[in-house]
Design a protein around this motif. Sequence first.
Motif, PDB file in Angstrom:
ATOM      1  N   LEU A  78      -9.005  64.177  24.650  1.00 40.99           N
ATOM      2  CA  LEU A  78      -8.152  63.128  25.210  1.00 40.99           C
ATOM      3  C   LEU A  78      -8.423  61.821  24.487  1.00 40.99           C
ATOM      4  N   ASP A  79      -7.384  61.268  23.903  1.00 38.44           N
ATOM      5  CA  ASP A  79      -7.467  59.895  23.393  1.00 38.44           C
ATOM      6  C   ASP A  79      -6.954  58.996  24.508  1.00 38.44           C
ATOM      7  N   TYR A  80      -7.870  58.271  25.131  1.00 42.77           N
ATOM      8  CA  TYR A  80      -7.539  57.631  26.403  1.00 42.77           C
ATOM      9  C   TYR A  80      -6.389  56.636  26.272  1.00 42.77           C
ATOM     10  N   TRP A  81      -6.455  55.795  25.276  1.00 42.06           N
ATOM     11  CA  TRP A  81      -5.433  54.745  25.204  1.00 42.06           C
ATOM     12  C   TRP A  81      -4.194  55.187  24.453  1.00 42.06           C
ATOM     13  N   GLN A  82      -4.360  56.192  23.580  1.00 41.24           N
ATOM     14  CA  GLN A  82      -3.164  56.745  22.933  1.00 41.24           C
ATOM     15  C   GLN A  82      -2.377  57.628  23.889  1.00 41.24           C
ATOM     16  N   ARG A  83      -3.029  58.046  24.979  1.00 36.98           N
ATOM     17  CA  ARG A  83      -2.378  58.919  25.969  1.00 36.98           C
ATOM     18  C   ARG A  83      -1.976  60.253  25.343  1.00 36.98           C
ATOM     19  N   THR A  84      -2.835  60.772  24.492  1.00 33.82           N
ATOM     20  CA  THR A  84      -2.556  62.077  23.904  1.00 33.82           C
ATOM     21  C   THR A  84      -3.675  63.045  24.273  1.00 33.82           C
ATOM     22  N   LEU A  85      -3.313  64.281  24.434  1.00 33.44           N
ATOM     23  CA  LEU A  85      -4.279  65.345  24.717  1.00 33.44           C
ATOM     24  C   LEU A  85      -4.022  66.460  23.704  1.00 33.44           C
ATOM     25  N   ASP A  86      -4.984  66.694  22.821  1.00 32.94           N
ATOM     26  CA  ASP A  86      -4.880  67.776  21.841  1.00 32.94           C
ATOM     27  C   ASP A  86      -5.695  68.955  22.354  1.00 32.94           C
ATOM     28  N   ARG A 158      -2.162  76.191  20.051  1.00 30.74           N
ATOM     29  CA  ARG A 158      -2.531  74.796  19.765  1.00 30.74           C
ATOM     30  C   ARG A 158      -1.341  73.914  20.108  1.00 30.74           C
ATOM     31  N   TYR A 159      -1.630  72.852  20.807  1.00 29.50           N
ATOM     32  CA  TYR A 159      -0.538  71.969  21.203  1.00 29.50           C
ATOM     33  C   TYR A 159      -1.058  70.575  21.486  1.00 29.50           C
ATOM     34  N   ARG A 160      -0.129  69.655  21.516  1.00 27.60           N
ATOM     35  CA  ARG A 160      -0.445  68.271  21.892  1.00 27.60           C
ATOM     36  C   ARG A 160       0.420  67.876  23.071  1.00 27.60           C
ATOM     37  N   LEU A 161      -0.200  67.204  24.020  1.00 27.75           N
ATOM     38  CA  LEU A 161       0.561  66.585  25.099  1.00 27.75           C
ATOM     39  C   LEU A 161       0.604  65.087  24.853  1.00 27.75           C
ATOM     40  N   LYS A 162       1.792  64.524  24.874  1.00 26.13           N
ATOM     41  CA  LYS A 162       1.930  63.073  24.926  1.00 26.13           C
ATOM     42  C   LYS A 162       2.160  62.749  26.401  1.00 26.13           C
ATOM     43  N   LEU A 163       1.119  62.255  27.024  1.00 30.86           N
ATOM     44  CA  LEU A 163       1.147  62.141  28.480  1.00 30.86           C
ATOM     45  C   LEU A 163       2.221  61.163  28.935  1.00 30.86           C
ATOM     46  N   PRO A 164       3.047  61.577  29.861  1.00 34.42           N
ATOM     47  CA  PRO A 164       4.075  60.672  30.367  1.00 34.42           C
ATOM     48  C   PRO A 164       3.452  59.650  31.325  1.00 34.42           C
ATOM     49  N   TYR A 165       4.197  58.582  31.531  1.00 32.70           N
ATOM     50  CA  TYR A 165       3.735  57.621  32.529  1.00 32.70           C
ATOM     51  C   TYR A 165       3.745  58.284  33.898  1.00 32.70           C
ATOM     52  N   ARG A 177      -4.229  52.935  35.694  1.00 33.05           N
ATOM     53  CA  ARG A 177      -5.600  53.043  36.204  1.00 33.05           C
ATOM     54  C   ARG A 177      -6.135  54.465  36.269  1.00 33.05           C
ATOM     55  N   GLN A 178      -5.346  55.469  35.872  1.00 32.29           N
ATOM     56  CA  GLN A 178      -5.754  56.851  36.116  1.00 32.29           C
ATOM     57  C   GLN A 178      -4.967  57.805  35.217  1.00 32.29           C
ATOM     58  N   ILE A 179      -5.653  58.821  34.732  1.00 34.32           N
ATOM     59  CA  ILE A 179      -4.980  59.912  34.021  1.00 34.32           C
ATOM     60  C   ILE A 179      -5.223  61.194  34.804  1.00 34.32           C
ATOM     61  N   ASN A 180      -4.144  61.861  35.180  1.00 34.58           N
ATOM     62  CA  ASN A 180      -4.248  63.130  35.899  1.00 34.58           C
ATOM     63  C   ASN A 180      -3.754  64.261  35.009  1.00 34.58           C
ATOM     64  N   LYS A 221     -13.279  66.284  25.769  1.00 31.46           N
ATOM     65  CA  LYS A 221     -13.858  65.149  25.052  1.00 31.46           C
ATOM     66  C   LYS A 221     -12.897  63.975  25.203  1.00 31.46           C
ATOM     67  N   ILE A 222     -13.469  62.821  25.479  1.00 32.21           N
ATOM     68  CA  ILE A 222     -12.625  61.633  25.652  1.00 32.21           C
ATOM     69  C   ILE A 222     -13.042  60.614  24.604  1.00 32.21           C
ATOM     70  N   THR A 223     -12.092  60.152  23.815  1.00 29.60           N
ATOM     71  CA  THR A 223     -12.385  59.082  22.872  1.00 29.60           C
ATOM     72  C   THR A 223     -11.652  57.824  23.309  1.00 29.60           C
ATOM     73  N   ASP A 224     -12.221  56.715  22.865  1.00 27.50           N
ATOM     74  CA  ASP A 224     -11.637  55.418  23.200  1.00 27.50           C
ATOM     75  C   ASP A 224     -11.584  55.209  24.712  1.00 27.50           C
ATOM     76  N   ALA A 225     -12.582  55.754  25.390  1.00 20.20           N
ATOM     77  CA  ALA A 225     -12.576  55.653  26.851  1.00 20.20           C
ATOM     78  C   ALA A 225     -12.990  54.255  27.285  1.00 20.20           C
ATOM     79  N   PRO A 226     -12.384  53.735  28.337  1.00 19.06           N
ATOM     80  CA  PRO A 226     -12.820  52.436  28.855  1.00 19.06           C
ATOM     81  C   PRO A 226     -14.215  52.541  29.472  1.00 19.06           C
TER      82      PRO A 226
END
Length: 491
Positions: A78-86, A158-165, A177-180, A221-226
């Motif tokens: 998970l790239d926290y601020w990019q909102r992507t999940l590979d 293999r896939y990527r999710l671009k997390l929606p709002y 404030r949260q990623i589910n 794994k979370i990168t760029d996490a707050p």
Amino acid sequence: MMLLAACAGWQRPVSIAALQSPVSVTRTPTSTPFLPATNTPIPPTITPSPTPQNTPTPTWTPTPTPPPRAQYRLDAHLDYWQRTLDVTEQVVYPNTTQKPLKNLVFNVEPAQWDGVFHLQKVTVEGQAVKGTFSGGTRWEVHLPQPLQPGQSVTLEIRYRLKLPYKTASRIFGASARQINLVDWYPFVVPYDASQGWLWHKPWPFGDHLVYPAADFDVTLKITDAPDGVRVAASTQPAEDGHYRLTAARAFAFSISPEFRTAQSQAQGITITSYYFPELAAGGKALATYARKAVTTFSKYYGPLPREHLAIVATEAADGMEYSGLVFLSTNFYHQYNGTILNNLVSLGMHELSHQWWYDQVGNDQAMQPWLDEALATYSERLFYQDNYPKDAHLWWGFRVYWFHPEGYINRSIYDYATFRPYVNATYLRGAEFMEDLRQRIGDPAFFAFLRDYQTQMQGKLATPEDFFRILNAHTSADYEDLRKNYFAPAR
Ligand SMILES: [Zn+2]
């Protein structure tokens, strides 16, 4: 499409004081008013059953050896601020059916929204294969050769999710404030010998998924996490970021830098309540209520073979259950008034009971939602009965009678155009059916039945036939009139 999670059947807030002194209350113009309009609260018409003097006999029938389960290994970044999940997903799928399978049917929940699910590659035993999407979330993967009964096949996706709002109308996604992460990976839907693949289309309310029990090995794994980010998950990690959960229906995460926590213990299970700072009163209280609920439900249904449970606040309209993790609407926390009769407590305990009626005993939630929802709603009643016996009867007025529920309890989610009639029939009439059944057959038979049903159907998908077959093994009482009253005739 608006997706209401709609597990618990959200209701508008009502306080005990309002039920007891409703004179000044005026009728609301909504079609589902939540406060009495005239002079008296709606009294329970069912005499509350006394708490059973004899707790259920702790006879413990060993669960028969289950068929092999699908194994899911999910390596997620998970790239926290990019909102992507590979994600790299490996699936070992055993063919437990009696016929060769040319295809596997997955449900891919994130594929229902544009631009969210990006498939990069799918292989079967290392060989690239193709899949076909239909109905938004149905993904049929073509196997290079038929999978024979009793054999297994390994797929890699293999896939990527671009997390929606994350809007308030769904659990999944990223808010400020949260990623589910819920239903965030493709999974093979159950195969039923008479019905075929149990895939159902999404619907604006209710739960449309059918989950087979599976084993999960998950790394996150979370990168760029707050700073201060905390992860709530379907279980606690065995080591940093590495989770294992067996015989589960789904693996969920909720991630936020704002989480505060409160904990309790019950029946060898650590319960963690994750809440936002402004929700501390309800968030802390939930740990205590959950301890009581897990104790009550374990007593009646049997022990829950889990070590951890998470209760997570989220900005959504309702509550929702996943294996080892339940979400509750932040609205419930805001409404919490320190009493026991409110949505936070009743619906919070409802969601927890789904750890038995959904996670341990699965069912087709789209076509036979009463099998988990009637029992989860009745579980609220058992929670109050055991822990707050003086006020337990008020639950009926607060949760059930106020809505004047009507309708047959055994309709599918697709039989309803709107949410409230579905809840009234399936959940509320469902609870009335359970109460009437209990009165008819008596507490010893009723609780022996529930425990036996839980034991026999653990790890499986229960059907109405299973429910009544096991019930009939515990009673010779005539309840045909109840079936006619509560159940639509077979079509
Ligand atoms: Zn529910």
